[in-house]
Scaffold this active site. Structure first.
Site, PDB file in Angstrom:
ATOM      1  N   THR A 117      59.106  67.069  65.817  1.00 24.71           N
ATOM      2  CA  THR A 117      57.889  66.651  66.517  1.00 24.71           C
ATOM      3  C   THR A 117      57.175  67.826  67.174  1.00 24.71           C
ATOM      4  O   THR A 117      57.818  68.819  67.554  1.00 24.71           O
ATOM      5  CB  THR A 117      58.268  65.625  67.610  1.00 24.71           C
ATOM      6  OG1 THR A 117      57.172  65.471  68.514  1.00 24.71           O
ATOM      7  CG2 THR A 117      59.454  66.072  68.432  1.00 24.71           C
ATOM      8  N   TYR A 141      62.899  63.561  75.141  1.00 22.08           N
ATOM      9  CA  TYR A 141      62.650  63.259  73.723  1.00 22.08           C
ATOM     10  C   TYR A 141      62.511  64.554  72.921  1.00 22.08           C
ATOM     11  O   TYR A 141      63.182  64.761  71.906  1.00 22.08           O
ATOM     12  CB  TYR A 141      61.391  62.397  73.582  1.00 22.08           C
ATOM     13  CG  TYR A 141      60.868  62.290  72.176  1.00 22.08           C
ATOM     14  CD1 TYR A 141      61.561  61.564  71.209  1.00 22.08           C
ATOM     15  CD2 TYR A 141      59.678  62.925  71.804  1.00 22.08           C
ATOM     16  CE1 TYR A 141      61.086  61.473  69.905  1.00 22.08           C
ATOM     17  CE2 TYR A 141      59.193  62.832  70.515  1.00 22.08           C
ATOM     18  CZ  TYR A 141      59.895  62.105  69.568  1.00 22.08           C
ATOM     19  OH  TYR A 141      59.416  62.027  68.280  1.00 22.08           O
TER      20      TYR A 141
HETATM   21  N1  LIG Z   1      55.143  58.218  65.419  1.00 25.55           N
HETATM   22  C1  LIG Z   1      54.837  59.494  65.699  1.00 25.55           C
HETATM   23  O1  LIG Z   1      53.678  59.823  66.040  1.00 25.55           O
HETATM   24  C2  LIG Z   1      55.899  60.561  65.563  1.00 25.55           C
HETATM   25  C3  LIG Z   1      55.529  61.877  65.891  1.00 25.55           C
HETATM   26  C4  LIG Z   1      56.494  62.883  65.765  1.00 25.55           C
HETATM   27  C5  LIG Z   1      57.769  62.590  65.277  1.00 25.55           C
HETATM   28  N2  LIG Z   1      58.107  61.295  64.972  1.00 25.55           N
HETATM   29  C6  LIG Z   1      59.469  61.040  64.468  1.00 25.55           C
HETATM   30  O2  LIG Z   1      59.387  60.265  63.277  1.00 25.55           O
HETATM   31  C7  LIG Z   1      60.539  59.435  63.149  1.00 25.55           C
HETATM   32  C8  LIG Z   1      60.109  58.010  62.845  1.00 25.55           C
HETATM   33  O3  LIG Z   1      59.292  57.535  63.915  1.00 25.55           O
HETATM   34  P1  LIG Z   1      58.500  56.145  63.828  1.00 25.55           P
HETATM   35  O4  LIG Z   1      57.192  56.332  64.502  1.00 25.55           O
HETATM   36  O5  LIG Z   1      58.526  55.638  62.441  1.00 25.55           O
HETATM   37  O6  LIG Z   1      59.412  55.232  64.778  1.00 25.55           O
HETATM   38  P2  LIG Z   1      60.028  53.766  64.534  1.00 25.55           P
HETATM   39  O7  LIG Z   1      60.626  53.346  65.843  1.00 25.55           O
HETATM   40  O8  LIG Z   1      59.018  52.880  63.902  1.00 25.55           O
HETATM   41  O9  LIG Z   1      61.187  54.050  63.473  1.00 25.55           O
HETATM   42  C9  LIG Z   1      62.483  54.487  63.814  1.00 25.55           C
HETATM   43  C10 LIG Z   1      63.477  53.694  62.956  1.00 25.55           C
HETATM   44  O10 LIG Z   1      64.791  54.187  63.181  1.00 25.55           O
HETATM   45  C11 LIG Z   1      65.691  53.090  63.386  1.00 25.55           C
HETATM   46  N3  LIG Z   1      66.796  53.620  64.194  1.00 25.55           N
HETATM   47  C12 LIG Z   1      66.731  54.149  65.438  1.00 25.55           C
HETATM   48  N4  LIG Z   1      67.938  54.588  65.822  1.00 25.55           N
HETATM   49  C13 LIG Z   1      68.800  54.349  64.791  1.00 25.55           C
HETATM   50  C14 LIG Z   1      70.183  54.591  64.581  1.00 25.55           C
HETATM   51  N5  LIG Z   1      70.953  55.163  65.525  1.00 25.55           N
HETATM   52  N6  LIG Z   1      70.735  54.229  63.394  1.00 25.55           N
HETATM   53  C15 LIG Z   1      69.988  53.626  62.431  1.00 25.55           C
HETATM   54  N7  LIG Z   1      68.661  53.366  62.585  1.00 25.55           N
HETATM   55  C16 LIG Z   1      68.081  53.725  63.761  1.00 25.55           C
HETATM   56  C17 LIG Z   1      64.841  52.018  64.046  1.00 25.55           C
HETATM   57  O11 LIG Z   1      65.345  50.705  63.880  1.00 25.55           O
HETATM   58  C18 LIG Z   1      63.501  52.203  63.319  1.00 25.55           C
HETATM   59  O12 LIG Z   1      63.446  51.429  62.132  1.00 25.55           O
HETATM   60  C19 LIG Z   1      61.324  59.597  64.443  1.00 25.55           C
HETATM   61  O13 LIG Z   1      62.396  60.497  64.219  1.00 25.55           O
HETATM   62  C20 LIG Z   1      60.314  60.210  65.405  1.00 25.55           C
HETATM   63  O14 LIG Z   1      60.935  60.990  66.393  1.00 25.55           O
HETATM   64  C21 LIG Z   1      57.200  60.279  65.111  1.00 25.55           C
HETATM   65  O1  LIG Z   2      46.135  53.884  75.835  1.00 26.36           O
HETATM   66  C1  LIG Z   2      46.120  55.115  75.672  1.00 26.36           C
HETATM   67  C2  LIG Z   2      47.069  55.788  74.857  1.00 26.36           C
HETATM   68  C3  LIG Z   2      46.999  57.179  74.754  1.00 26.36           C
HETATM   69  N1  LIG Z   2      46.032  57.865  75.421  1.00 26.36           N
HETATM   70  C4  LIG Z   2      45.970  59.331  75.266  1.00 26.36           C
HETATM   71  O2  LIG Z   2      45.862  59.642  73.897  1.00 26.36           O
HETATM   72  C5  LIG Z   2      46.523  60.869  73.605  1.00 26.36           C
HETATM   73  C6  LIG Z   2      47.526  60.620  72.495  1.00 26.36           C
HETATM   74  O3  LIG Z   2      48.552  59.777  73.004  1.00 26.36           O
HETATM   75  P1  LIG Z   2      49.620  59.023  72.073  1.00 26.36           P
HETATM   76  O4  LIG Z   2      48.912  58.358  70.942  1.00 26.36           O
HETATM   77  O5  LIG Z   2      50.467  58.179  72.975  1.00 26.36           O
HETATM   78  O6  LIG Z   2      50.468  60.208  71.435  1.00 26.36           O
HETATM   79  P2  LIG Z   2      51.218  61.445  72.119  1.00 26.36           P
HETATM   80  O7  LIG Z   2      51.601  61.164  73.526  1.00 26.36           O
HETATM   81  O8  LIG Z   2      50.365  62.663  71.859  1.00 26.36           O
HETATM   82  O9  LIG Z   2      52.586  61.527  71.288  1.00 26.36           O
HETATM   83  C7  LIG Z   2      52.653  61.319  69.868  1.00 26.36           C
HETATM   84  O10 LIG Z   2      52.524  62.535  69.181  1.00 26.36           O
HETATM   85  C8  LIG Z   2      53.524  63.502  69.496  1.00 26.36           C
HETATM   86  C9  LIG Z   2      53.265  64.740  68.663  1.00 26.36           C
HETATM   87  O11 LIG Z   2      52.030  65.301  68.988  1.00 26.36           O
HETATM   88  C10 LIG Z   2      54.902  62.954  69.164  1.00 26.36           C
HETATM   89  O12 LIG Z   2      55.875  63.852  69.602  1.00 26.36           O
HETATM   90  C11 LIG Z   2      55.137  61.606  69.868  1.00 26.36           C
HETATM   91  O13 LIG Z   2      56.371  61.058  69.410  1.00 26.36           O
HETATM   92  C12 LIG Z   2      54.007  60.673  69.527  1.00 26.36           C
HETATM   93  O14 LIG Z   2      54.154  59.459  70.279  1.00 26.36           O
HETATM   94  C13 LIG Z   2      47.179  61.312  74.922  1.00 26.36           C
HETATM   95  O15 LIG Z   2      46.321  62.217  75.545  1.00 26.36           O
HETATM   96  C14 LIG Z   2      47.215  60.041  75.759  1.00 26.36           C
HETATM   97  O16 LIG Z   2      47.150  60.253  77.143  1.00 26.36           O
HETATM   98  C15 LIG Z   2      45.094  57.233  76.204  1.00 26.36           C
HETATM   99  O17 LIG Z   2      44.239  57.858  76.803  1.00 26.36           O
HETATM  100  N2  LIG Z   2      45.165  55.865  76.312  1.00 26.36           N
END
Ligand SMILES: NC(=O)c1ccc[n+]([C@@H]2O[C@H](COP(=O)([O-])OP(=O)(O)OC[C@H]3O[C@@H](n4cnc5c(N)ncnc54)[C@H](O)[C@@H]3O)[C@@H](O)[C@H]2O)c1
Ligand SMILES: O=c1ccn([C@@H]2O[C@H](COP(=O)(O)OP(=O)(O)O[C@H]3O[C@H](CO)[C@@H](O)[C@H](O)[C@H]3O)[C@@H](O)[C@H]2O)c(=O)[nH]1
Length: 328
Positions: A117, A141
């Site tokens: 991330t 995290y």
């Molecule tokens: N969503 C974002 O913007 C974002 C940004 C940066 C990194 N990531 C990374 O991407 C990955 C996926 O994120 P996402 O947004 O799809 O989240 P999500 O919560 O939708 O998916 C995570 C999945 O992992 C499963 N899981 C969690 N712990 C587990 C365990 N111990 N064993 C088996 N299954 C388990 C959950 O049931 C879920 O299906 C994560 O590693 C997260 O850190 C997400």
């Molecule tokens: O209701 C809302 C939700 C978000 N924000 C703002 O929008 C921006 C983006 O926020 P959000 O969509 O929650 O994402 P991040 O906090 O930037 O984090 C995301 O993106 C990161 C990487 O950049 C990952 O590490 C995290 O897992 C993922 O949740 C931030 O400035 C927030 O403060 C608002 O102003 N109002």
């Protein structure tokens, strides 16, 4: 050769499974369904309900399905929750990843692609974040993920496990064919929250902080569409399978949008002028996170959905589909 996708019932993992199946890969999903959904896993993928920390189970799955590569998405992902429950985050994200890496080494897994991330960069001030910048995560995290990065690098040095570490910036949007999307209830992600406000599922949207050192005072993020991100994993996997070097790569588009710009696009695309409240800063938000993306591009990755309008349109369509699913 089959691919194991941990967390494949979650938001990004389920899109990864679709991309892999579309590319003709054999896919096995391992997910404990803590935040994922069984229905999000396509029928053509095998599904195993279980935990990545269960070494006996993972070893059996690897043997039974002839797994050669692991794509490790499973994690807890909510930053504020990691601040109040750090030990839960270190256990699920770091301790269990250690167990998974150990099983991978013992079972001779060839390639390991890891979901990291932009949170590993912390409050970095540079306009574009390169992979070699100093890493200083500002929440548990981010630290839980950075420790996993280090374990993978050390396991490579000691045991030859080959890795690609992908550092995602802000992931958004939904499968253009409508097969998956962000389904987490109470999600905190800006584009999802704004889409819900536009559809009347939330009374208003809070803009967290208007006094940042950015052009309009609100935070700037690099939003990457979820299928584009999944294809970056395919590119990384092929690179490793072809004998390419282990790599750490940012995944973003290399340009950012402010919170107010995102809100404006959501209003325009939805045609709804929902209520917006200018609110205080949310703790832990860096002012600006925009990726330097030449590394992943050098491997041949090209975005296909680099348009905030398109991403927002996909998010709105998915919210409507989810509402229909709940009503049914
Ligand atoms: N969503 C974002 O913007 C974002 C940004 C940066 C990194 N990531 C990374 O991407 C990955 C996926 O994120 P996402 O947004 O799809 O989240 P999500 O919560 O939708 O998916 C995570 C999945 O992992 C499963 N899981 C969690 N712990 C587990 C365990 N111990 N064993 C088996 N299954 C388990 C959950 O049931 C879920 O299906 C994560 O590693 C997260 O850190 C997400
Ligand atoms: O209701 C809302 C939700 C978000 N924000 C703002 O929008 C921006 C983006 O926020 P959000 O969509 O929650 O994402 P991040 O906090 O930037 O984090 C995301 O993106 C990161 C990487 O950049 C990952 O590490 C995290 O897992 C993922 O949740 C931030 O400035 C927030 O403060 C608002 O102003 N109002």
């Amino acid at each position: 050769m089959a691919v194991l996708v941990t967390g494949g019932a979650g938001y990004i993992g389920s899109h990864m499974v679709l991309e892999l199946l579309d590319a003709g890969e054999e896919v096995v999903v391992l997910d404990n369904l803590s935040t994922g959904f069984r229905w999000a896993v396509p029928q053509d993928a095998a599904f195993v309900a279980g935990d990545v920390g269960d070494q006996a189970l993972v070893a059996r799955v690897i043997e039974e399905h002839g797994i050669d590569s692991i794509l490790h998405f499973a994690a807890k992902i909510v930053v504020p929750e990691s601040v109040t429950d750090p030990l839960g985050y270190y256990f699920n994200n770091t301790v269990k990843t250690r167990a998974l890496i150990e099983t991978a080494v013992e079972k001779g897994i060839r390639n390991f692609v890891f979901s990291s991330t932009a949170a590993v960069y912390g409050n970095a001030e540079a306009p574009l974040l390169g992979e070699d910048m100093p890493l200083a995560p500002i929440n548990p995290y981010g630290r839980s993920k950075l420790m996993s990065e280090w374990m993978l690098q050390d396991a490579h040095t000691a045991h030859g496990l080959r890795y690609a570490i992908l550092r995602y910036f802000n992931v958004a949007g939904a499968d253009p064919k409508g097969r998956s999307g962000q389904s987490t209830p109470q999600a905190t992600h800006l584009i999802k929250v704004a889409a819900q406000a536009a559809l009347g599922q939330r009374p208003h949207l809070d803009v967290f902080g208007t006094d940042y050192n950015t052009p309009d005072g609100t935070c700037v993020r690099d939003y990457i569409q979820v299928n584009d991100l999944a294809r970056a994993h395919l590119v990384a996997l092929r690179h490793l399978r072809d004998g390419g070097e282990c790599a750490i790569m940012n995944c973003g588009y290399g340009h950012g949008a402010s919170v107010l710009e995102v809100v404006d696009v959501v209003k325009r695309v939805s045609g709804v002028d929902f209520e917006v409240r200018l609110s205080p800063r949310r703790p832990g938000d860096p002012a600006q996170l925009v990726a330097k993306v030449d590394r992943i591009r050098r491997l041949g990755w090209q975005p296909q959905h680099d348009s905030l309008e398109e991403i927002v349109d996909q998010a709105l369509r998915w919210e409507k589909a989810l509402a229909g699913r709940k009503a049914a």
